[in-house]
Design a protein around this motif. Structure first.
Motif, PDB file in Angstrom:
ATOM      1  N   GLY A 138       0.800  -1.206   0.000  1.00 42.49           N
ATOM      2  CA  GLY A 138       0.000   0.000   0.000  1.00 42.49           C
ATOM      3  C   GLY A 138       0.836   1.259   0.000  1.00 42.49           C
ATOM      4  N   SER A 139       0.127   2.395   0.112  1.00 44.57           N
ATOM      5  CA  SER A 139       0.778   3.705   0.058  1.00 44.57           C
ATOM      6  C   SER A 139       0.317   4.587   1.213  1.00 44.57           C
ATOM      7  CB  SER A 139       0.442   4.419  -1.268  1.00 44.57           C
ATOM      8  OG  SER A 139       0.924   3.693  -2.376  1.00 44.57           O
ATOM      9  N   LEU A 140       1.184   5.481   1.599  1.00 46.84           N
ATOM     10  CA  LEU A 140       0.868   6.527   2.567  1.00 46.84           C
ATOM     11  C   LEU A 140       1.609   7.786   2.162  1.00 46.84           C
ATOM     12  CD1 LEU A 140       1.164   4.893   6.131  1.00 46.84           C
ATOM     13  CD2 LEU A 140      -0.904   5.823   5.097  1.00 46.84           C
ATOM     14  N   ARG A 141       1.055   8.926   2.551  1.00 47.12           N
ATOM     15  CA  ARG A 141       1.755  10.185   2.342  1.00 47.12           C
ATOM     16  C   ARG A 141       1.849  10.925   3.662  1.00 47.12           C
ATOM     17  NH1 ARG A 141       0.106  15.399  -1.357  1.00 47.12           N
ATOM     18  NH2 ARG A 141      -1.328  15.747   0.390  1.00 47.12           N
ATOM     19  N   THR A 201       9.190   9.136  -2.563  1.00 43.58           N
ATOM     20  CA  THR A 201       9.614  10.413  -3.109  1.00 43.58           C
ATOM     21  C   THR A 201       9.350  11.500  -2.065  1.00 43.58           C
ATOM     22  OG1 THR A 201       7.462  10.811  -4.147  1.00 43.58           O
ATOM     23  CG2 THR A 201       9.179   9.788  -5.515  1.00 43.58           C
ATOM     24  N   ILE A 202       9.993  12.648  -2.247  1.00 42.93           N
ATOM     25  CA  ILE A 202       9.895  13.734  -1.272  1.00 42.93           C
ATOM     26  C   ILE A 202       9.498  15.022  -1.985  1.00 42.93           C
ATOM     27  CG2 ILE A 202      12.418  14.091  -1.367  1.00 42.93           C
ATOM     28  CD1 ILE A 202      12.254  14.897   1.638  1.00 42.93           C
ATOM     29  N   PRO A 203       8.236  15.101  -2.422  1.00 43.62           N
ATOM     30  CA  PRO A 203       7.784  16.335  -3.065  1.00 43.62           C
ATOM     31  C   PRO A 203       7.569  17.438  -2.026  1.00 43.62           C
ATOM     32  CG  PRO A 203       5.961  14.796  -2.848  1.00 43.62           C
ATOM     33  CD  PRO A 203       7.176  14.086  -2.351  1.00 43.62           C
ATOM     34  N   ARG A 204       7.437  18.652  -2.497  1.00 45.55           N
ATOM     35  CA  ARG A 204       7.218  19.765  -1.582  1.00 45.55           C
ATOM     36  C   ARG A 204       6.283  20.783  -2.220  1.00 45.55           C
ATOM     37  NH1 ARG A 204      13.085  22.873  -1.662  1.00 45.55           N
ATOM     38  NH2 ARG A 204      12.832  23.956  -3.642  1.00 45.55           N
ATOM     39  N   SER A 205       5.686  21.603  -1.358  1.00 42.58           N
ATOM     40  CA  SER A 205       4.865  22.712  -1.794  1.00 42.58           C
ATOM     41  C   SER A 205       5.396  23.972  -1.124  1.00 42.58           C
ATOM     42  CB  SER A 205       3.395  22.495  -1.418  1.00 42.58           C
ATOM     43  OG  SER A 205       2.657  23.682  -1.604  1.00 42.58           O
ATOM     44  N   ASN A 206       6.053  24.827  -1.891  1.00 41.77           N
ATOM     45  CA  ASN A 206       6.554  26.073  -1.318  1.00 41.77           C
ATOM     46  C   ASN A 206       5.394  26.960  -0.855  1.00 41.77           C
ATOM     47  OD1 ASN A 206       9.192  25.306  -1.756  1.00 41.77           O
ATOM     48  ND2 ASN A 206       9.379  26.433  -3.668  1.00 41.77           N
ATOM     49  N   ALA A 207       4.289  26.903  -1.575  1.00 41.24           N
ATOM     50  CA  ALA A 207       3.144  27.740  -1.223  1.00 41.24           C
ATOM     51  C   ALA A 207       2.570  27.365   0.139  1.00 41.24           C
ATOM     52  CB  ALA A 207       2.072  27.630  -2.296  1.00 41.24           C
ATOM     53  N   LYS A 208       2.665  26.086   0.470  1.00 38.66           N
ATOM     54  CA  LYS A 208       2.121  25.613   1.745  1.00 38.66           C
ATOM     55  C   LYS A 208       3.211  25.421   2.802  1.00 38.66           C
ATOM     56  CE  LYS A 208      -1.827  23.231  -0.317  1.00 38.66           C
ATOM     57  NZ  LYS A 208      -2.558  21.935  -0.453  1.00 38.66           N
ATOM     58  N   ASN A 209       4.440  25.737   2.452  1.00 36.53           N
ATOM     59  CA  ASN A 209       5.567  25.514   3.376  1.00 36.53           C
ATOM     60  C   ASN A 209       5.561  24.084   3.905  1.00 36.53           C
ATOM     61  OD1 ASN A 209       6.543  28.148   3.123  1.00 36.53           O
ATOM     62  ND2 ASN A 209       5.197  28.891   4.748  1.00 36.53           N
ATOM     63  N   THR A 210       5.325  23.165   3.013  1.00 39.91           N
ATOM     64  CA  THR A 210       5.147  21.774   3.398  1.00 39.91           C
ATOM     65  C   THR A 210       6.012  20.857   2.537  1.00 39.91           C
ATOM     66  OG1 THR A 210       2.888  22.167   4.166  1.00 39.91           O
ATOM     67  CG2 THR A 210       3.474  19.894   3.653  1.00 39.91           C
ATOM     68  N   VAL A 211       6.628  19.887   3.204  1.00 40.77           N
ATOM     69  CA  VAL A 211       7.346  18.820   2.528  1.00 40.77           C
ATOM     70  C   VAL A 211       6.600  17.522   2.800  1.00 40.77           C
ATOM     71  CG1 VAL A 211       9.484  17.487   2.496  1.00 40.77           C
ATOM     72  CG2 VAL A 211       9.583  19.955   2.606  1.00 40.77           C
ATOM     73  N   TYR A 212       6.535  16.686   1.808  1.00 36.32           N
ATOM     74  CA  TYR A 212       5.810  15.425   1.930  1.00 36.32           C
ATOM     75  C   TYR A 212       6.772  14.249   1.809  1.00 36.32           C
ATOM     76  CZ  TYR A 212       2.021  18.620   0.716  1.00 36.32           C
ATOM     77  OH  TYR A 212       1.152  19.680   0.694  1.00 36.32           O
ATOM     78  N   LEU A 213       6.329  13.116   2.258  1.00 36.47           N
ATOM     79  CA  LEU A 213       7.017  11.866   1.971  1.00 36.47           C
ATOM     80  C   LEU A 213       5.966  10.927   1.386  1.00 36.47           C
ATOM     81  CD1 LEU A 213       9.713  10.303   2.127  1.00 36.47           C
ATOM     82  CD2 LEU A 213       8.888   9.312   4.278  1.00 36.47           C
ATOM     83  N   GLN A 214       6.043  10.739   0.086  1.00 37.28           N
ATOM     84  CA  GLN A 214       5.132   9.833  -0.585  1.00 37.28           C
ATOM     85  C   GLN A 214       5.742   8.438  -0.568  1.00 37.28           C
ATOM     86  OE1 GLN A 214       1.974  10.374  -1.952  1.00 37.28           O
ATOM     87  NE2 GLN A 214       1.988   8.132  -2.105  1.00 37.28           N
ATOM     88  N   MET A 215       5.053   7.524   0.071  1.00 35.64           N
ATOM     89  CA  MET A 215       5.578   6.174   0.253  1.00 35.64           C
ATOM     90  C   MET A 215       4.682   5.187  -0.481  1.00 35.64           C
ATOM     91  SD  MET A 215       6.596   6.347   4.307  1.00 35.64           S
ATOM     92  CE  MET A 215       4.902   6.579   4.849  1.00 35.64           C
ATOM     93  N   ASN A 216       5.240   4.531  -1.464  1.00 37.43           N
ATOM     94  CA  ASN A 216       4.517   3.532  -2.250  1.00 37.43           C
ATOM     95  C   ASN A 216       5.160   2.158  -2.057  1.00 37.43           C
ATOM     96  OD1 ASN A 216       2.901   5.620  -3.356  1.00 37.43           O
ATOM     97  ND2 ASN A 216       4.424   5.974  -4.969  1.00 37.43           N
ATOM     98  N   SER A 217       4.427   1.138  -2.403  1.00 36.67           N
ATOM     99  CA  SER A 217       4.926  -0.245  -2.297  1.00 36.67           C
ATOM    100  C   SER A 217       5.530  -0.501  -0.923  1.00 36.67           C
ATOM    101  CB  SER A 217       5.964  -0.511  -3.397  1.00 36.67           C
ATOM    102  OG  SER A 217       5.406  -0.296  -4.678  1.00 36.67           O
ATOM    103  N   LEU A 218       4.796  -0.133   0.085  1.00 36.58           N
ATOM    104  CA  LEU A 218       5.314  -0.249   1.445  1.00 36.58           C
ATOM    105  C   LEU A 218       5.549  -1.698   1.841  1.00 36.58           C
ATOM    106  CD1 LEU A 218       3.204   2.569   3.049  1.00 36.58           C
ATOM    107  CD2 LEU A 218       5.686   2.372   3.249  1.00 36.58           C
ATOM    108  N   LYS A 219       6.572  -1.872   2.659  1.00 33.76           N
ATOM    109  CA  LYS A 219       6.972  -3.190   3.134  1.00 33.76           C
ATOM    110  C   LYS A 219       6.931  -3.210   4.662  1.00 33.76           C
ATOM    111  CE  LYS A 219      10.285  -3.597  -0.697  1.00 33.76           C
ATOM    112  NZ  LYS A 219      11.710  -3.817  -1.046  1.00 33.76           N
TER     113      LYS A 219
END
Length: 114
Positions: A15-18, A67-85
């Protein structure tokens, strides 16, 4: 810098989580932002980070899955986690580095069931 992390939970393998990390200031002014994790009985380890010029770095075991996308507008960094183990199970911490100082958010638990 204050960091507010969220988004953890329980997910089945595959599964995935962000995860989200909201900073109290502009993330473009922060040298490095990233995610660490700590499993029970183990040391805290780097998962991924991004410098303010957009350069990313991932630990080998998550390459191609996280992956580690970010939103400068929201001052937020994400961690997108796919194929979790199951071995991804840990408390995940958001981190910000400015000059020689490290800032940490509160941990968020990620549990991956097999």
């Amino acid at each position: 810098v204050q960091l507010q992390a969220s988004g953890g939970g329980l997910v089945q393998a595959g599964g995935s989580l962000r995860l989200s990390c909201a900073a109290s200031r502009s993330i473009s002014s922060i040298d490095v932002m990233g995610w660490y994790r700590q499993a029970p009985g183990k040391q805290r380890e780097l998962v991924a980070h991004m410098t303010n010029d957009g350069t990313t770095n991932y630990r080998d075991s998550v390459k191609g899955r996280f992956t580690i996308p970010r939103s400068n507008a929201k001052n937020t960094v994400y961690l997108q986690m796919n194929s979790l183990k199951p071995e991804d199970t840990a408390v995940y911490y958001c981190n910000a580095q400015m000059y020689t100082t490290n800032y940490w958010g509160q941990g968020t638990q990620v549990t991956v069931s097999s």
